[in-house]
Scaffold this active site. Structure first.
Site, PDB file in Angstrom:
ATOM      1  N   ARG A   1       0.801  -1.234   0.000  1.00 46.87           N
ATOM      2  CA  ARG A   1       0.000   0.000   0.000  1.00 46.87           C
ATOM      3  C   ARG A   1       0.832   1.281   0.000  1.00 46.87           C
ATOM      4  O   ARG A   1       0.293   2.364  -0.173  1.00 46.87           O
ATOM      5  CB  ARG A   1      -0.960  -0.005   1.202  1.00 46.87           C
ATOM      6  CG  ARG A   1      -2.190  -0.857   0.956  1.00 46.87           C
ATOM      7  CD  ARG A   1      -3.057  -0.928   2.185  1.00 46.87           C
ATOM      8  NE  ARG A   1      -2.516  -1.860   3.176  1.00 46.87           N
ATOM      9  CZ  ARG A   1      -2.926  -1.920   4.440  1.00 46.87           C
ATOM     10  NH1 ARG A   1      -3.847  -1.079   4.875  1.00 46.87           N
ATOM     11  NH2 ARG A   1      -2.407  -2.793   5.270  1.00 46.87           N
TER      12      ARG A   1
ATOM     13  N   GLY B   1       8.877  -4.020  12.119  1.00 47.05           N
ATOM     14  CA  GLY B   1       9.684  -2.949  11.523  1.00 47.05           C
ATOM     15  C   GLY B   1       8.909  -1.706  11.146  1.00 47.05           C
ATOM     16  O   GLY B   1       9.509  -0.691  10.791  1.00 47.05           O
TER      17      GLY B   1
ATOM     18  N   GLY C   1      -5.828  -8.761  15.280  1.00 41.35           N
ATOM     19  CA  GLY C   1      -6.194  -9.979  15.984  1.00 41.35           C
ATOM     20  C   GLY C   1      -6.912  -9.625  17.280  1.00 41.35           C
ATOM     21  O   GLY C   1      -6.588  -8.623  17.920  1.00 41.35           O
TER      22      GLY C   1
ATOM     23  N   ASN D   1      -4.679  -7.416  19.630  1.00 37.15           N
ATOM     24  CA  ASN D   1      -3.288  -7.847  19.732  1.00 37.15           C
ATOM     25  C   ASN D   1      -2.392  -6.852  19.004  1.00 37.15           C
ATOM     26  O   ASN D   1      -2.551  -6.621  17.808  1.00 37.15           O
ATOM     27  CB  ASN D   1      -3.153  -9.236  19.091  1.00 37.15           C
ATOM     28  CG  ASN D   1      -1.714  -9.679  18.971  1.00 37.15           C
ATOM     29  OD1 ASN D   1      -0.880  -9.303  19.808  1.00 37.15           O
ATOM     30  ND2 ASN D   1      -1.425 -10.461  17.943  1.00 37.15           N
TER      31      ASN D   1
ATOM     32  N   TYR E   1      34.539  30.395  -1.544  1.00 35.36           N
ATOM     33  CA  TYR E   1      34.613  28.933  -1.493  1.00 35.36           C
ATOM     34  C   TYR E   1      35.921  28.508  -0.843  1.00 35.36           C
ATOM     35  O   TYR E   1      37.007  28.846  -1.324  1.00 35.36           O
ATOM     36  CB  TYR E   1      34.522  28.316  -2.895  1.00 35.36           C
ATOM     37  CG  TYR E   1      34.763  26.821  -2.852  1.00 35.36           C
ATOM     38  CD1 TYR E   1      33.940  25.999  -2.072  1.00 35.36           C
ATOM     39  CD2 TYR E   1      35.814  26.227  -3.535  1.00 35.36           C
ATOM     40  CE1 TYR E   1      34.175  24.630  -1.979  1.00 35.36           C
ATOM     41  CE2 TYR E   1      36.049  24.861  -3.446  1.00 35.36           C
ATOM     42  CZ  TYR E   1      35.225  24.073  -2.672  1.00 35.36           C
ATOM     43  OH  TYR E   1      35.453  22.731  -2.575  1.00 35.36           O
TER      44      TYR E   1
HETATM   45  C1  UD1 Z   1      -0.402  -9.138  12.888  1.00 35.58           C
HETATM   46  C2  UD1 Z   1      -1.013 -10.130  13.906  1.00 35.58           C
HETATM   47  C3  UD1 Z   1      -2.295  -9.518  14.461  1.00 35.58           C
HETATM   48  C4  UD1 Z   1      -2.018  -8.183  15.085  1.00 35.58           C
HETATM   49  C5  UD1 Z   1      -1.360  -7.260  14.054  1.00 35.58           C
HETATM   50  C6  UD1 Z   1      -0.952  -5.969  14.713  1.00 35.58           C
HETATM   51  C7  UD1 Z   1      -0.387 -12.327  13.099  1.00 35.58           C
HETATM   52  C8  UD1 Z   1      -0.834 -13.554  12.417  1.00 35.58           C
HETATM   53  N1  UD1 Z   1      -1.281 -11.364  13.236  1.00 35.58           N
HETATM   54  O1  UD1 Z   1      -1.315  -9.069  11.825  1.00 35.58           O
HETATM   55  O2  UD1 Z   1      -2.845 -10.384  15.442  1.00 35.58           O
HETATM   56  O3  UD1 Z   1      -3.231  -7.598  15.537  1.00 35.58           O
HETATM   57  O4  UD1 Z   1      -0.178  -7.879  13.511  1.00 35.58           O
HETATM   58  O5  UD1 Z   1      -0.361  -5.116  13.789  1.00 35.58           O
HETATM   59  O6  UD1 Z   1       0.742 -12.253  13.526  1.00 35.58           O
HETATM   60  N2  UD1 Z   1       6.093  -9.770   8.205  1.00 35.58           N
HETATM   61  C9  UD1 Z   1       7.238 -10.389   7.771  1.00 35.58           C
HETATM   62  N3  UD1 Z   1       7.141 -11.582   7.131  1.00 35.58           N
HETATM   63  C10 UD1 Z   1       5.953 -12.186   6.919  1.00 35.58           C
HETATM   64  C11 UD1 Z   1       4.779 -11.540   7.365  1.00 35.58           C
HETATM   65  C12 UD1 Z   1       4.886 -10.335   8.014  1.00 35.58           C
HETATM   66  O7  UD1 Z   1       8.334  -9.879   7.944  1.00 35.58           O
HETATM   67  O8  UD1 Z   1       5.942 -13.287   6.332  1.00 35.58           O
HETATM   68  C13 UD1 Z   1       6.192  -8.489   8.896  1.00 35.58           C
HETATM   69  C14 UD1 Z   1       5.529  -7.375   8.121  1.00 35.58           C
HETATM   70  O9  UD1 Z   1       6.460  -6.737   7.259  1.00 35.58           O
HETATM   71  C15 UD1 Z   1       5.037  -6.460   9.223  1.00 35.58           C
HETATM   72  C16 UD1 Z   1       4.772  -7.396  10.389  1.00 35.58           C
HETATM   73  O10 UD1 Z   1       5.498  -8.557  10.118  1.00 35.58           O
HETATM   74  O11 UD1 Z   1       5.995  -5.523   9.624  1.00 35.58           O
HETATM   75  C17 UD1 Z   1       3.301  -7.670  10.597  1.00 35.58           C
HETATM   76  O12 UD1 Z   1       2.798  -8.353   9.477  1.00 35.58           O
HETATM   77  P1  UD1 Z   1       1.340  -8.132   8.936  1.00 35.58           P
HETATM   78  O13 UD1 Z   1       1.133  -8.997   7.763  1.00 35.58           O
HETATM   79  O14 UD1 Z   1       1.066  -6.686   8.780  1.00 35.58           O
HETATM   80  O15 UD1 Z   1       0.464  -8.710  10.137  1.00 35.58           O
HETATM   81  P2  UD1 Z   1      -1.044  -8.444  10.368  1.00 35.58           P
HETATM   82  O16 UD1 Z   1      -1.829  -9.211   9.402  1.00 35.58           O
HETATM   83  O17 UD1 Z   1      -1.279  -6.992  10.424  1.00 35.58           O
END
Ligand code: UD1
Ligand code: CA
Length: 474
Positions: free
Chosen positions: A18, A109, A147, A176, A371
């Site tokens: 996004r 991150g 979550g 969460n 300069y």
């Molecule tokens: C996650 C939590 C959710 C929580 C939310 C809060 C899980 C399954 N869900 O959801 O309960 O409410 O964060 O923000 O954990 N990332 C990786 N590798 C991956 C997937 C994600 O590095 O394979 C990193 C993303 O870059 C990001 C972070 O992990 O910085 C969170 O990932 P994201 O996919 O945004 O998690 P949510 O679905 O938002």
């Protein structure tokens, strides 16, 4: 396990679709630092060792950026080549943490607003709780696709993702934040049990919470929603900047710094500004800057990785990049101090003066249109308007050395390498190509010619020509 060692994993592998960007999301910056730098800083602030950023999208660029920002920090990078969920991402960090036995903080991150104090509270709750995991929960002012924290008899039993939740579960307000402190041994065992059996077909880190709840109480720490909010698009990025800016600026004002207009003062979180300093509107003070006490920084100044000594005055629109400015100096308006500029006490650098790799001694002055590059300048030197160090011959850079008390007349070119000895004078308009012994005068001037009455004769000639051409057309 009180005071057991602490390590951290920072999930940075995601793409951030996004953002609509060619750059990985965590490389977009807030107040001069990339998003990923914030959780890394927090973890280091808590003494975590090692800190393991899990990288994936543009892994090399993310790693290079963090290594550059934290050159001496205990960072170990882990690669998650394919993004198969938050649980999968933490698994990728296992090798980097082989042999580590203690607590592991798990951070994202893309959440720069999370405060170090909140993380301290999380670690303390983990220590006090005795269970294998503690987590941060929050409540959002408006519905968010986070979550849900499911409790039974008050105890956390598991997390359900919005996409997997029943309507009743979705009604739960406790969310969460996705930030945990987990016992290392338990974490690796629990991750090995994860199965991607959910709507998204991902390895959910959240499933670790359910396993932890079977081993003991899951401690929770409440944080304000704003702190836990991740950056997903450019609007979030701007919102985050505003929140962090307000936080940093309020802390500075609390410490005795005047900010003329806090809304337009962009000061990095790790920049230092001393007491009784004054920061004008539209000023940027970037990461790593150290500004002493009683410094005045007027409107429009931009400081990058620079130091400014006590009582120095930076007049409007001066730009400092990796410059080291001593105390009681006057700089600007419109000065440009480039890398490796070192000004001793009481130096004056005026309008439209550019310096680069220039060491300038106590009380010396270069006030106008000059300069100074690759220059070593002593104390009490006066550099006249329009002086240029000709430091580059098209291939190499050469040094100009001016001894103490030297006087350089206006419009002088110093063709380097060249040295002007202590106390010597260089006459205005000189092109200096050979070194000057101390105490002497150097002068190079074309002989001046004066033709008396010339202007009158010229005008008469022009008039005659005009009369011949007749009246001017309108
Ligand atoms: C996650 C939590 C959710 C929580 C939310 C809060 C899980 C399954 N869900 O959801 O309960 O409410 O964060 O923000 O954990 N990332 C990786 N590798 C991956 C997937 C994600 O590095 O394979 C990193 C993303 O870059 C990001 C972070 O992990 O910085 C969170 O990932 P994201 O996919 O945004 O998690 P949510 O679905 O938002
Ligand atoms: Ca998210």
């Amino acid at each position: 396990m009180a005071n057991s060692p602490l390590a951290a994993v920072v999930l940075c592998a995601g793409k951030g679709t996004r953002m609509k960007s060619d750059r990985a999301k965590v490389l977009h910056s807030v107040l001069g630092l990339p998003l990923a730098a914030y959780p890394v800083r927090r973890a280091l602030g808590l003494g975590a060792q090692p800190v393991v950023p899990v990288v994936g999208h543009q892994a090399q660029a993310v790693e290079a950026s963090l290594r550059g920002l934290f050159p001496h920090a205990p960072l170990r990078f882990a690669l998650q080549a394919e993004q198969r969920g938050t649980g999968h991402a933490v698994m990728a960090a296992r090798e980097a943490l082989a042999g580590f036995d203690g607590r592991i903080l798990i951070l994202y991150g893309d959440t720069p607003l999370l405060r170090e104090e909140t993380l301290r509270a999380l670690v303390a709750a983990h220590e006090a709780g005795g269970g294998p995991l503690a987590m941060i929960s929050t409540e959002a002012p408006t519905p968010m696709p986070y979550g849900r924290v499911l409790r039974e008899g008050g105890r956390v039993v598991r997390i359900v993702e919005e996409k997997d939740a029943t309507p009743e579960q979705r009604a739960v307000r406790e969310l969460n934040a996705g930030i945990y402190s987990v016992d290392a041994g338990f974490l690796w065992r629990a991750l090995a049990e994860l199965k991607p059996q959910n709507v998204q077909g991902e390895y959910y880190l959240t499933d670790v919470v359910e396993l932890a709840a079977r081993h003991g109480e899951v401690a929770t720490v409440r944080a304000e929603f704003a702190e836990t909010a991740g950056v997903n698009d450019r609007v979030d990025l701007a919102d985050c900047t505003r929140v962090l800016q307000a936080r940093v600026n309020r802390a500075l004002m609390g410490a005795g710094v005047t900010l003329v207009d806090p809304a337009t003062a962009y000061i990095a979180e790790d920049a230092e500004v001393g007491q009784d300093s004054e920061v004008g509107p539209l000023v940027s003070i970037g990461p790593g800057c150290r500004v002493g006490p009683r410094v005045v920084i007027e409107q429009g100044c931009v400081l990058t990785r620079s130091r400014v000594g006590e009582g120095t005055h930076l007049k409007p629109y001066s730009v400092l990049e990796e410059a080291d400015v001593g105390p009681a100096c006057h700089v600007g308006p419109f000065s440009r101090l480039r890398p490796a500029t070192e000004l001793a006490e009481g130096v004056h650098i005026g309008n439209f003066v550019e310096t680069k790799k220039a060491r300038i001694g106590k009380g010396s002055k270069a006030n106008h249109l000059t300069y100074l590059g690759d220059a070593r300048i002593g104390a009490g030197v006066n550099v006249g308007a329009g002086t240029i160090t000709c430091n580059y011959d098209g291939v190499q850079k050469h040094e100009t050395v001016l001894g103490d008390g030297v006087f350089i007349g206006s419009d002088t070119q110093l063709v380097a390498p060249v040295t002007v000895g202590e106390g010597a004078y260089v006459g205005a308009g000189t092109t200096l190509t050979r070194s000057v012994p101390p105490g002497s005068l150097a002068l190079s001037r074309a002989p001046q010619e004066v033709r008396e009455g010339w202007a009158e004769r010229k005008r008469a000639r022009l008039k005659a020509l005009e009369a011949k051409a007749g009246p001017k057309k309108p």
